[in-house]
Design a protein around this motif. Sequence first.
Motif, short mmCIF file in Angstrom:
data_model
loop_
_atom_site.label_atom_id
_atom_site.label_comp_id
_atom_site.label_asym_id
_atom_site.label_seq_id
_atom_site.Cartn_x
_atom_site.Cartn_y
_atom_site.Cartn_z
N MET A 187 0.84 -1.20 0.00
CA MET A 187 0.00 0.00 0.00
C MET A 187 0.87 1.25 0.00
SD MET A 187 -3.03 -0.90 2.69
CE MET A 187 -4.19 -2.22 2.37
N ASN A 188 0.46 2.24 -0.77
CA ASN A 188 1.22 3.48 -0.79
C ASN A 188 0.28 4.67 -0.96
OD1 ASN A 188 0.73 3.89 -3.67
ND2 ASN A 188 2.23 2.26 -4.00
N SER A 189 0.84 5.86 -0.88
CA SER A 189 0.03 7.08 -0.94
C SER A 189 -0.67 7.22 -2.29
CB SER A 189 0.92 8.30 -0.67
OG SER A 189 2.01 8.35 -1.59
N GLY A 190 -0.01 6.77 -3.36
CA GLY A 190 -0.61 6.87 -4.68
C GLY A 190 -1.90 6.08 -4.79
N GLU A 191 -1.93 4.89 -4.21
CA GLU A 191 -3.14 4.06 -4.23
C GLU A 191 -4.27 4.74 -3.46
OE1 GLU A 191 -1.95 0.33 -2.62
OE2 GLU A 191 -0.72 -0.22 -4.34
N PHE A 192 -3.92 5.33 -2.33
CA PHE A 192 -4.93 6.05 -1.54
C PHE A 192 -5.52 7.20 -2.35
CE2 PHE A 192 -6.45 9.30 1.31
CZ PHE A 192 -7.07 8.61 2.33
N ILE A 193 -4.66 7.96 -3.01
CA ILE A 193 -5.11 9.12 -3.78
C ILE A 193 -6.03 8.68 -4.92
CG2 ILE A 193 -4.34 10.95 -5.34
CD1 ILE A 193 -1.80 11.15 -3.56
N GLU A 194 -5.70 7.59 -5.58
CA GLU A 194 -6.54 7.10 -6.68
C GLU A 194 -7.92 6.70 -6.18
OE1 GLU A 194 -6.05 7.22 -9.98
OE2 GLU A 194 -4.30 8.41 -9.35
N LYS A 195 -7.99 6.05 -5.02
CA LYS A 195 -9.28 5.66 -4.46
C LYS A 195 -10.07 6.88 -4.00
CE LYS A 195 -8.08 0.94 -3.10
NZ LYS A 195 -7.99 -0.05 -1.99
N LEU A 196 -9.35 7.89 -3.51
CA LEU A 196 -10.00 9.12 -3.11
C LEU A 196 -10.59 9.83 -4.33
CD1 LEU A 196 -10.69 11.24 -0.95
CD2 LEU A 196 -8.39 12.21 -1.27
N LYS A 197 -9.87 9.82 -5.43
CA LYS A 197 -10.37 10.42 -6.67
C LYS A 197 -11.63 9.71 -7.13
CE LYS A 197 -5.95 12.13 -8.53
NZ LYS A 197 -4.93 11.93 -9.61
N LYS A 198 -11.64 8.40 -6.99
CA LYS A 198 -12.81 7.62 -7.38
C LYS A 198 -14.02 8.01 -6.53
CE LYS A 198 -14.56 2.90 -7.93
NZ LYS A 198 -14.28 1.45 -7.74
N LEU A 199 -13.80 8.18 -5.23
CA LEU A 199 -14.88 8.61 -4.34
C LEU A 199 -15.42 9.97 -4.77
CD1 LEU A 199 -13.59 7.61 -0.77
CD2 LEU A 199 -15.55 6.65 -1.97
N ARG A 200 -14.53 10.84 -5.18
CA ARG A 200 -14.96 12.18 -5.61
C ARG A 200 -15.75 12.13 -6.90
NH1 ARG A 200 -9.29 15.35 -4.14
NH2 ARG A 200 -9.88 15.97 -2.02
N ARG A 201 -15.41 11.20 -7.77
CA ARG A 201 -16.17 11.07 -9.02
C ARG A 201 -17.57 10.54 -8.74
NH1 ARG A 201 -11.10 9.07 -11.05
NH2 ARG A 201 -11.81 6.92 -10.72
N GLU A 202 -17.68 9.71 -7.71
CA GLU A 202 -18.96 9.07 -7.40
C GLU A 202 -19.83 9.88 -6.46
OE1 GLU A 202 -17.61 5.42 -5.77
OE2 GLU A 202 -17.17 4.49 -7.72
N ASN A 203 -19.24 10.87 -5.79
CA ASN A 203 -19.98 11.66 -4.80
C ASN A 203 -19.70 13.14 -5.00
OD1 ASN A 203 -20.80 9.37 -2.65
ND2 ASN A 203 -18.69 9.01 -3.31
N SER A 204 -20.74 13.95 -4.90
CA SER A 204 -20.54 15.39 -5.03
C SER A 204 -19.72 15.93 -3.87
CB SER A 204 -21.90 16.11 -5.08
OG SER A 204 -22.67 15.81 -3.92
N LEU A 205 -19.85 15.27 -2.72
CA LEU A 205 -19.07 15.64 -1.54
C LEU A 205 -18.67 14.36 -0.81
CD1 LEU A 205 -18.04 17.91 0.35
CD2 LEU A 205 -20.20 17.71 1.60
N VAL A 206 -17.38 14.19 -0.58
CA VAL A 206 -16.90 13.00 0.12
C VAL A 206 -17.06 13.22 1.62
CG1 VAL A 206 -14.93 11.48 0.55
CG2 VAL A 206 -15.25 12.51 -1.71
N ALA A 207 -17.82 12.34 2.27
CA ALA A 207 -18.06 12.46 3.71
C ALA A 207 -16.82 12.05 4.49
CB ALA A 207 -19.23 11.57 4.11
N LYS A 208 -16.68 12.63 5.68
CA LYS A 208 -15.53 12.29 6.52
C LYS A 208 -15.48 10.80 6.82
CE LYS A 208 -14.68 16.72 8.81
NZ LYS A 208 -14.58 17.42 10.11
N LYS A 209 -16.64 10.20 7.05
CA LYS A 209 -16.65 8.76 7.35
C LYS A 209 -16.08 7.95 6.20
CE LYS A 209 -19.53 4.92 8.92
NZ LYS A 209 -18.81 3.97 8.05
N GLN A 210 -16.32 8.39 4.98
CA GLN A 210 -15.76 7.69 3.83
C GLN A 210 -14.24 7.77 3.84
OE1 GLN A 210 -18.43 9.90 1.00
NE2 GLN A 210 -18.64 7.90 0.03
#
Length: 219
Positions: free
Chosen positions: A1-24
């Motif tokens: 696991m690395n920071s790049g993988e985290f960032i990519e998953k975060l980007k995916k969450l942003r594409r799927e949600n208008s606002l990423v919740a803290k719990k996510q």
Amino acid sequence: MNSGEFIEKLKKLRRENSLVAKKQIFDLAKEHKDMPTIEAIKLLRNSDYDQRLGAVSILDWKARNTKITEKEKEEIYNAYIENHKWINDWGLVDRAAPYVIGGYLHNKDRKPLYKLAKSKLPMERRTAIVSTYYFIRQNDIEDTFKIAEILVNDQDEYVQMAVGSWIREAGKKNSTYLIKFLDKFASIMNRKCLRYAVEKLDNRTKQKYLKADITNASR
């Protein structure tokens, strides 16, 4: 696991949600809790708030691991302290300080907290008091009140709220400490800080302290 993988998953969450919740973000961080600390630091040293929240959440999940070694505790403690300039928001402080800082210092010299309490930076001062929540959970409340004395006249709103909240929580463990603190400082405490502190007291006692210095209402 690395920071790049985290960032990519975060980007995916942003594409799927208008606002990423803290719990996510918390849940995503939990998935990456085994990420090397150096990778979490990469996320922390970023202007993107969600990445920084993810970073401190990863440190928090690491600190909560019951199998964590002393070496690992020290590593994440240093990661937090040495990169505190990036932990510049109360939400970031509160997410990690209790377990990352408080958990590490619980059985050690607590002088670092007193140094933080005298920092010029408000969020470092907030870290000092918030970290003691770990101690409070162990019925160890003296440092909470000692640090609160240092910060009782702090001019920062978020430090004031933390002081009031944490002495309230410590007072649940031993009300005598809270009453002694209020007897000494209620008349000079910021009004919001005082309201947080007395929130769980019985109404008669609460009103006694709220009326201790009515001039505080405008502070």
